[in-house]
Structure formats: C-alpha cells, structure tokens
Write a protein that holds these residues in place. Sequence first.
Motif: not given
Length: 611
Positions: A564-593
């Motif tokens: 529910e707070n994906w963007d905030d969870e990623m931002a507070k951990r200081n991931y680079r945008p490209e790394d955050t996007a890479h996580f999001a790509e894998g998460a969608r393939k795994a079926g995460f919301p």
Amino acid sequence: MLGEGDGTVGASPEAQSPPAAEDVRAQLDRLLASPDLDAPARARKFLRYVVEETLAGRAERIKAYAIGTEVFERSADFDAQNDPAVRIEAGRLRRALERYYLSDGLSDPVVITIPKGAYIPHFAWHTPPAEDSAPVPGTVVPVPQVDSPRRRRTPWLVAAAVAVAFLAFLVGLILWSPWRDGASDTPHTSAPLPPSGPTLVVMPFAALGESPAAKTYADGLTEEVLSQFARFKDITVLGRETSRSIPPGADVARIRRDLGVRYVLEGSIRAAAHRLRITGRLLDAQTSAVLWSQTYDEDLQIRDLFTIQDDVARKVATAVAQPYGIIQRSYQTRTGARPPGDPEAYACTLRFYDYRAALSEESHAAIRTCLERAVALHPDYATAWAMLSVLYLDEDRFGFNLRAGSNSPIQRSLEAARRAIRLDPQNVRSLQALMMALFFAQQPAEALAVGERAVALNPNDTELLGEFGTRLGQAGAWQRGAELLEQALARNPGHSGYYSGTLAVYAYMQHDYARAESLIRQAALEKFPLYHFVAAVIYAQLGKGSEATEARDQFLRMRPTIFENWDDEMAKRNYRPEDTAHFAEGARKAGFPVPARTAAETALQAASHQR
C-alpha cells in the motif's frame, strides 16, 4: 525493506585542498622534534627523506632501493627485493606515526601518513567533519556522492575531507599490576564502560626455539594483537603496560585473582629459517578451560613479516572479540543472558545480537524494554543507547511494536544515536546506529560518511561490515557493498543466512539471476521474513512460477499491507530509480500487488524524455 537483513556510488566529490609545502614542512619539524614520536634516528631520517622527495616533486623516485642506498647508506649492490630492511623500517615508522596521532598529535593541524603498499607519504588536514554533516568528531574520510530519491537531480557537495586511516584507537583500562613496581592503582578510561561485561588481558606472546629473531617477532605480534583488540568496544582490554608486566608462565588463576579479568589470550611464535608457526589460545581465567585455539603457519619468503603480523592479529581478534565471537558466546552462556526479563544491563546488549540474528517482533519488544531500563540505570552507557537507536528504527522499517507519540521512530532513533556518539565518539556501535538512522532519515550521503568512519575504526567488525555493505548497495554501490558482505561472510560464516540473502539482492540487481537463486537458497528465510520477497522476484525472473507463488504467498501472509506504501518503502531505503523499477518488474511477474506505475518508473520515463 530489501537486502537489509529482514529485510560505484556516483563520481567522487571534490576534496579539501591539501596542505601547502610550508604546512607540511612545519608538521615534519613538529614530528621530528616530538619525544612522543617513538621512532629511532634511522626512521626519522627515513621520514624526512620521503617527505622532502615528495614535496620536491620526485615521489616517483621513492622506492625501496633508493631508500636503502640514500637513507640507510647501503652499497650500490643493495638487493631491495630480498633484503627486508626497508620494509621493516617502514612498518615501524607507520606504527610510530599512528601512535603519535593518537596521543601528542591529536591537535596537530596536518597529518602525515605512509599508506601501506608504498613509501610515498600522504598529507592531509586534521579537521573535523563539516557542520552540515553528521555531528561526529574524529577521523574524516572521503565520501561517495549519493543522490537522495527525493532530491535526485539536485547538485550538492558531500562533506569531504582527507582519509586518515588510524590503525587503532587505543582504549581500555590500565590497572594496577602486582608485577610492576610503582604502578598507579587508579584505573583510566577513555570512554564510559559497560556496567558489566567481559574483560581480557593479552599476555606477551612467547618466543620458542633458538632463532634470535623470534623474540622480535613475538613482541611485534603482541603489539599488533593489542591494537586490533582495542577496536572492539564491547569488551574491556587491559592496557599494554599491564600486559607487558605479566611474567612468562604466570598462572592463569593468579592473573584472574590479581587483575580481575575473565579471559586471557596467550600465544607463541616458533621461528625456523624462513618459516613461522604462530599459535594463539583463549583461556577462561575462572576455569582455565581453553575456549579457542588456532595455529597459523607462515612463510617469510611468500609474505613479509608485517603483512603476516597484521593478518594473524586481525584473524585472532576477529575470531575472539567480534559481536558473534568466542567471548560474546561464552559470556552469554555464563551469564544466562538469553532468558527474557534478565535485568542486567550488559545482558541486554548481548541479547540484542540474538535479536539481530533472528528478527522477530516479540524479541524486539522485550529487548527494547530491557535496554530502556538499562539506560535509565546507566545513562552513560553508549553501547546501550546505540542499540536502542536501532530498535527504535526497526519500529519504522519493519513495523515492529510501533509507539504512538509526538516523536516519530526515526526521530527517536536519531536522538538515541547522537546521544551515544556524545558519550563515546569512537564507539563503533554508536557510529553504526547513527549511520542507519541517517540512512532511513533519507540522508544517505551523511549516513555513508559515518559508515566510512566506523569501518576505518574497526574493519574487522562483521556486524558493522554487513550493515555498511547493505547500505552501500541500496545507495547503488553494489560492487563495494558486495565486497564488504563477502568479507563479513568469510569472517563470520555462522551468520551466513543473513549475508547470503543480501548478496542475493546484489546479484539480482546485476541481473545475475542464476547466482541470485543459488544465494537465496542459502538464506535463512525463516529468520529474515523479507527474504521471501527477494526469493519470489528471483524465481519469477527465472520463470519458476510455482516457487515464486509459494514465496509470494508466504511473504503476503507476513506483510500484507506493505504494498500500500510501495513508493515510500522504496524511497526511505534510498534505492536508485533504476533499481526500484527492477524490483517492481520482478514483483509484478511474481504476482505482488505493486502499483501499475511506480514513482521510480515515472521519474525514469520523465528523465528519458528530457534527453
């Protein structure tokens, strides 16, 4: 959230202008005139030569052969490769400089060091950190530039300075010794000590055999081991004067009775031709039981003496004194520190490591309460404040036992860490806590600056190496972060379940999914639940649908609201945008919301349109 146990930074910043030649020469004169520079005449001549050659622009001439012939007045056939005279004198000089800057030279304006691996000196201003960085006095090191996710394109200069890698910060008690005439009976401390805790004395290493060099080797190794142990603040190490006063063959029971120590480290060196056999043993002074022993066989034709001393001393100190080492495990067992509700302040800090090794909400609440009671009873106990800072932080990053109130968990974490630093500026656990708090307060550059200082103080602390390596990776320095994690894994294989999971994240970010799968299968998923998320995205990228589904469902049962707070969870951990996007790509393939369009993906698309 990810790669943090439960969960090439950008270009180097500009550095402060180095000292001018006249400043360096003034410092050189100050050094050579000081009785606190414990160096013989030849070493002082060595120092003047390398400094003057460097200032004259002839640094490329500073080689072992030139030093041997021009400083040591060896003949023209001097064989620098097989004659270790220059290397030995350089090692002595390095140690003399390190000791000087920890005593008489603490307030000197310029620092002169001779980095290992060469004889060319390094000149730096001895300055405190910049005002806008973390308020931590002490050594300042270069800091990589890191962009905060919410300030991604704002140019800014990280607090920069020049590296001064002190070998050790010598602390501990120098107690009265019954074997030393005229010794003071007043203990001396450099920082608040634990309310209780393990104490150690290092006996002089014994020289065995008939080699005349063995005594020199043994004395040097004793000195190096003492310096390495001094970096660990969770134990009290008696000072070198006390150590030197103990006669060979002294009875362990008498040492305990007269000095009050719990642990005794003893060792020996046997030299024969170019071979060395070094043995170390840790004894329980109460029972005389051998808790640990190790033998190291070395060849002086393969490695020089000072490299061997450094390496063996580091291995001994790490095995014995690190947070998960022999002393801490022995002390936990002896004090019964594991049962909940233990009222002893020091026992709380020991139980903190149990919590870190297997994160759980239940143990978080118990140890937080225990540490709060500890600091109430012992408000000067820096290590307890540092650990409390981490527990406050975990309320935010893991959602453990969140307290309502005007101050957020991050604010309370920062306040506790800064109090720990004020109490003991050189306490590695305090620096680690401040690094973590600053990182999650979205001040990554300041956090990594503090982390660099902590690692410079104690490069052997596996708890610190693992944490700092994780933060470096999250900020984008994947290669260096992985290197530090590998070091921690090699020195503390018992904690491999944590290190393997974080290294799996690093491999994932490098698109090396096969290695990521191998690593995540070695991770302790039952201890670090957020690794289920890591496993799910790795399996999804490899097309292993059933395994991805199983890992996804397991993670959602434990953390159902995190997306529910994906963007905030990623931002507070200081991931680079490209790394955050890479996580999001894998998460969608795994079926995460995961949101259909994340903030990182939006930012990357906007940046690509501006090119």
